[in-house]
Write a protein that holds these residues in place. Structure first.
Motif, PDB file in Angstrom:
ATOM      1  N   VAL A  75      -0.229   6.103  -3.188  1.00 42.51           N
ATOM      2  CA  VAL A  75      -0.105   4.951  -2.297  1.00 42.51           C
ATOM      3  C   VAL A  75       0.043   3.686  -3.126  1.00 42.51           C
ATOM      4  O   VAL A  75      -0.689   3.466  -4.099  1.00 42.51           O
ATOM      5  N   SER A  76       0.976   2.835  -2.739  1.00 36.88           N
ATOM      6  CA  SER A  76       1.241   1.601  -3.475  1.00 36.88           C
ATOM      7  C   SER A  76       0.038   0.666  -3.438  1.00 36.88           C
ATOM      8  O   SER A  76      -0.548   0.416  -2.385  1.00 36.88           O
ATOM      9  N   LEU A  77      -0.311   0.106  -4.583  1.00 35.67           N
ATOM     10  CA  LEU A  77      -1.373  -0.898  -4.638  1.00 35.67           C
ATOM     11  C   LEU A  77      -0.987  -2.170  -3.918  1.00 35.67           C
ATOM     12  O   LEU A  77      -1.856  -2.947  -3.507  1.00 35.67           O
ATOM     13  N   TYR A  78       0.316  -2.404  -3.726  1.00 43.01           N
ATOM     14  CA  TYR A  78       0.740  -3.605  -3.016  1.00 43.01           C
ATOM     15  C   TYR A  78       0.540  -3.445  -1.510  1.00 43.01           C
ATOM     16  O   TYR A  78       0.323  -4.430  -0.801  1.00 43.01           O
ATOM     17  N   ALA A  79       0.592  -2.221  -1.022  1.00 45.85           N
ATOM     18  CA  ALA A  79       0.321  -1.956   0.396  1.00 45.85           C
ATOM     19  C   ALA A  79      -1.171  -1.915   0.666  1.00 45.85           C
ATOM     20  O   ALA A  79      -1.643  -2.412   1.693  1.00 45.85           O
ATOM     21  N   ALA A  80      -1.931  -1.296  -0.227  1.00 42.70           N
ATOM     22  CA  ALA A  80      -3.379  -1.147  -0.089  1.00 42.70           C
ATOM     23  C   ALA A  80      -4.021  -1.673  -1.371  1.00 42.70           C
ATOM     24  O   ALA A  80      -4.306  -0.906  -2.292  1.00 42.70           O
ATOM     25  N   PRO A  81      -4.248  -2.980  -1.483  1.00 39.27           N
ATOM     26  CA  PRO A  81      -4.715  -3.558  -2.750  1.00 39.27           C
ATOM     27  C   PRO A  81      -6.019  -2.983  -3.280  1.00 39.27           C
ATOM     28  O   PRO A  81      -6.271  -3.049  -4.489  1.00 39.27           O
TER      29      PRO A  81
END
Length: 325
Positions: free
Chosen positions: A240-246
């Protein structure tokens, strides 16, 4: 996990009791359009009504979206007697990344423009599930790039731009700050994260405490993350992208100063506390406020409550300090 919730402040609990209650089956992705229709049916003031006689000019602009994606709509609020260059506030609206509109935060932004003499912008980003990750955060990042490039035209100091938002908008603001760090720009002076939606795992204590109570409940949060991330939502092994789920970011160093706020009686409390703590652990600056007995979005639903007055004063103080006002 069954955990007794932190009680709501008595006056705020009365506000909650007066809010309309949604009855029906458990929310699902197929029910999101109906949810949006229901929210759209609730009367909200127009931009012109919010501004009224205040010395603020409003403009609607169409700006380039991410490469290969549609253009974006953005609302710009400026002090009528602008003494440029001034700081810029770049706002992302809430709504779980599945609903909401850029105009919903105009009251909050107009107050900040009037109080601080800044320029404020609110961006319209694409919503899930029709446009899952990375569409929402990429739209928001594209808007930040446009703001930075257009700073002189807008009367904004490009070295004094704060990204901000509440709930999903706070999560997107955190994601945009991470993107700007990793992509080497634009420069971000601060991140104002109001009860931000950061963690798709739904494993904290507070994420279980508000399963069936409050303004934003566990079932809706699970649905929103599923709409954004699909089957990977909540999977600790998924990419999961860190930009979607910081909250998934392994490195929170070299970020702009953060203001992180939540109520003690809301499901985002623990993930927000953890995010601020991890910024400190990485040597960064974060200011954390957890408001006693406050539910998610308390300042919107209870604008005259003492805790709202305290929260607004804390936000203004931080903005003045981080923007050298």
């Amino acid at each position: 996990m069954r955990v007794a919730p932190v009680p709501f402040d008595p006056a705020l609990n009365a506000v909650l009791g007066a809010l309309p209650r949604s009855e029906g089956p458990e929310p699902c992705v197929q029910s999101i359009p109906a949810m949006r229709d229901g929210a759209a049916a609730i009367p909200t003031p127009s931009v012109a009504e919010v501004i009224d006689a205040r010395a603020i000019d409003a403009e609607e602009r169409t700006i380039p979206g991410p490469s290969g994606a549609p253009d974006l709509l953005i609302t710009v609020l400026r002090p009528r007697h602008l003494k440029a260059p001034v700081p810029g506030l770049y706002n992302m609206h809430g709504g779980g990344m599945i609903s909401g509109h850029r105009h919903h935060d105009i009251p909050r932004l107009a107050d900040l423009v009037e109080e601080l003499g800044v320029v404020a912008l609110s961006v319209e980003y694409r919503l899930a599930p029709e446009h899952p990750d990375p569409a929402p955060v990429e739209d928001c990042y594209a808007g930040l790039r446009w703001l930075s490039r257009s700073a002189a035209e807008l009367g904004v100091d490009p070295r004094r731009i704060v990204v901000m938002g509440g709930s999903a908008g706070g999560g997107l603001a955190a994601g945009v700050a991470l993107m700007a760090r990793d992509r080497k720009g634009p420069f971000v002076a601060g991140q104002l994260l109001l009860c931000p939606m950061l963690d798709d795992s739904n494993t904290t204590v507070s994420s279980h405490q508000y399963d069936g109570s409050g303004t934003w409940q566990r079932s809706m949060n699970v649905l929103a993350w599923q709409a954004l991330l699909g089957h990977t939502a909540g999977d600790p092994m998924a990419n999961v992208s860190l930009y979607a789920a910081p909250a998934r970011a392994s490195d929170l160093s070299n970020l702009p100063p953060a203001f992180v706020e939540a109520g003690s009686a809301e499901l985002f409390r623990d993930e927000d506390v953890q995010y601020a703590s991890r910024i400190w652990a990485a040597g960064g600056q974060a200011e954390l406020h957890i408001w006693q007995g406050a539910f998610h979005g308390f300042d919107i639903f209870a604008p005259e409550h003492e805790v709202t007055h305290a929260a607004l004063a804390a936000r203004l103080s931080w903005l003045r300090r981080v923007l050298d006002l």
